[in-house]
Scaffold this active site. Structure first.
Site, mmCIF file in Angstrom:
data_model
loop_
_atom_site.group_PDB
_atom_site.id
_atom_site.type_symbol
_atom_site.label_atom_id
_atom_site.label_comp_id
_atom_site.label_asym_id
_atom_site.label_seq_id
_atom_site.Cartn_x
_atom_site.Cartn_y
_atom_site.Cartn_z
ATOM 1 N N ARG A 46 0.834 -1.196 0.000
ATOM 2 C CA ARG A 46 0.000 0.000 0.000
ATOM 3 C C ARG A 46 0.872 1.251 0.000
ATOM 4 N NH1 ARG A 46 -1.401 2.076 4.557
ATOM 5 N NH2 ARG A 46 -1.764 0.090 5.610
ATOM 6 N N TYR A 98 -16.337 17.930 -15.126
ATOM 7 C CA TYR A 98 -16.761 16.535 -15.122
ATOM 8 C C TYR A 98 -17.761 16.288 -13.999
ATOM 9 C CZ TYR A 98 -16.391 11.530 -14.079
ATOM 10 O OH TYR A 98 -16.672 10.227 -13.784
ATOM 11 N N ASP A 170 -6.867 19.791 -13.934
ATOM 12 C CA ASP A 170 -7.234 18.492 -14.490
ATOM 13 C C ASP A 170 -6.839 18.511 -15.962
ATOM 14 O OD1 ASP A 170 -8.503 16.322 -15.677
ATOM 15 O OD2 ASP A 170 -10.312 16.498 -14.467
ATOM 16 N N LYS A 195 -7.957 7.386 -19.099
ATOM 17 C CA LYS A 195 -8.265 7.928 -20.417
ATOM 18 C C LYS A 195 -7.043 7.842 -21.340
ATOM 19 C CE LYS A 195 -12.221 8.984 -18.414
ATOM 20 N NZ LYS A 195 -12.039 8.913 -16.966
#
Length: 379
Positions: A46, A98, A170, A195
Site C-alpha cells: 500500500r 466533469y 485536471d 483515459k
C-alpha cells in the site's frame, strides 16, 4: 529530450535481476526485511510497490514535474487533493466540469464543511473576484468536460500565487502530449489515467504530478493512509499505454480536426464545440498553451427533441455509446444522462450544457469510416 523519446523511456529501467526491458509486475503485498526497519526501500505494497514506483517516476517525467503519485482512479486522485483542506476552507472551481468531480465536491466534501464556489474560469478575473481569505484551492479543467472551454492557465497561476492558494489543473482531456500545466505555473496536475494515458479502455487509474516536495509529502501521506492505490497490473498497463501516447495522440488530433470540420458543415448539426476553430472563444489561448487541439468534440443537434437525440445516439455502428474517453476506439456519449447526470439539470442548463449535447471521444480508426458512421446516424 523530445517528447516521443521521453514517453517511451520515462521511468523505464531494465530489471536489475533479469535485464527485462519492461518493468515487471510485482504482484506482492509485502516484502521481506533484513532486520526490523531494514529493507530495500519497500515495506508494504500500500505504501510502495516497484511497478507503481516506475509509473510514478514516468508520470513526473512526462508532465515535466519532480514527483508523481498514482491512485486507484481519477476521482481518488481528486479526493486526495481535497483532503489537503480542512473545514472552513474554500475551493474555486470551473462551472463546467466533469460530473464525477462535481458529485465528489457537493455530495461528499460539502458536508465536511468545505465550501465550493463555481465560476466561469474562461475569464480569470472571475476567479480573482471570488477569492476570499478562506480560499485554499483553485480547481481547473482546460479544455473542460464537456463544453471544451479554455482557461488561461498562466493567468490563473499568477492570481493563485498572489493569493497563496494551490492551483490544480485536471489535464485529462489534453494529456501531457498536448499540454503541461506545471510549465505554466500550476502547482498540481491531475489525470484520470484511465483515459489517454492508459489509452485502451482496460484500466481505471488516476495520477497527480507536482514540483513542491512538501506538497508531495502531504499527498503521499494521504495516499498511503487512505489506501486508494492502484494494483501493480494496473500500473503496468498505464506504463505500457504511456509508451504509445505520442503516436496515438497524433491520430486523435488528426481525426478530431477532420470530424469537427465535417460536423460544422452538416445542416442537421447546431453548435460544434472544439477549440481548434478560429471562432472558438478560447482558440487564441489554446494555441499558446496546447500543442494541438485534441480528439474531444461536443455538438448539438438542431432538432433538440428527445426522439431525435435517442435515434442518433443509438444509430452509430463504429462509435460505441459508452461513458469514458481517450481510448483507441471512438465513443459517443450523452452527458446529460450519462457522465454529467449527477449535476442537477438547472445547473447544467445554466452553465450551457443542453440536454441535446452529444460528446464524442474520437478514436484512431480511419477518419473516413468515422465520418461515414456519423453521416448515417445523423442522416
Amino acid at each position: 529530450m523530445k517528447i516521443g523519446t521521453k514517453l517511451i523511456h520515462a521511468g523505464a529501467e531494465p530489471d536489475p535481476s533479469t535485464g527485462a526491458i519492461m518493468t515487471p509486475i510485482y504482484q506482492t503485498s509485502t516484502y521481506v526485511q533484513e532486520a526490523p526497519g531494514v529493507n530495500k526501500g519497500f515495506e508494504y505494497a500500500r505504501s510502495q510497490n516497484p511497478t507503481r514506483k516506475a509509473l510514478e517516476e514516468a508520470l513526473a517525467i512526462i508532465e515535466n514535474g519532480k514527483f508523481g503519485l498514482a491512485f486507484s482512479s481519477g476521482v481518488a486522485a481528486t479526493d486526495a487533493v481535497i483532503k489537503l483542506l480542512v473545514p472552513g476552507d474554500e475551493v474555486i472551481a470551473a462551472s463546467d466540469m466533469y460530473g464525477g468531480t462535481y458529485r465528489l465536491f457537493t455530495k461528499i466534501f460539502e458536508k465536511f464543511g468545505i465550501r465550493f464556489v463555481y465560476v466561469d474560469t474562461t475569464d480569470p478575473s472571475n476567479i480573482e473576484k471570488a477569492i476570499t481569505p478562506a480560499t485554499k484551492l483553485i480547481w481547473l479543467e482546460t479544455p473542460t468536460n464537456p463544453l471544451m472551454n479554455i482557461t488561461d492557465i498562466a493567468a490563473v497561476a499568477a492570481i493563485s500565487k498572489k493569493a497563496k492558494t494551490i492551483l490544480c489543473v485536471d489535464n485529462t482531456f489534453a494529456s501531457p502530449y498536448l499540454q503541461n500545466p506545471l510549465d505554466l505555473g500550476a502547482d498540481l496536475v491531475m489525470h484520470s489515467s484511465t483515459k489517454y494515458l492508459g489509452g485502451h479502455s482496460d484500466v481505471i487509474q488516476g495520477a497527480l504530478v507536482m514540483n513542491d516536495p512538501a506538497l508531495r509529502e502531504q499527498l503521499y501521506f494521504i495516499q498511503k493512509s487512505c489506501g486508494a492505490v492502484p494494483g501493480p497490473m494496473d500500473c503496468f498497463l498505464v506504463l505500457r499505454g504511456i509508451k504509445t501516447l505520442h503516436v496515438r495522440m497524433k491520430e486523435h488530433c488528426l481525426n478530431g480536426a477532420k470530424i469537427a470540420v465535417w460536423l460544422k458543415q452538416q445542416p442537421k448539426v447546431g453548435k460544434v464545440y472544439w477549440p481548434g476553430f478560429e471562432d472558438h472563444p478560447g482558440h487564441a489561448i489554446a494555441k499558446t498553451q496546447m500543442r494541438d487541439f485534441g480528439g474531444m468534440i461536443s455538438f448539438e443537434l438542431k432538432d433538440e427533441s428527445d426522439a431525435e437525440l435517442k435515434r442518433v445516439l443509438s444509430s452509430t455502428k463504429v462509435f460505441a455509446l459508452a461513458e469514458s474517453l481517450g481510448g483507441v476506439e471512438s465513443l459517443i456519449n450523452h452527458p446529460a444522462s450519462m457522465t454529467h447526470a449527477s449535476i442537477p439539470r438547472d445547473e447544467r442548463i445554466k452553465n450551457g450544457l443542453k440536454d441535446s449535447l452529444i460528446r464524442l471521444s474520437v478514436g484512431i480508426e480511419d477518419a473516413d469510416d468515422l465520418i461515414e458512421d456519423l453521416r448515417q446516424a445523423i442522416g
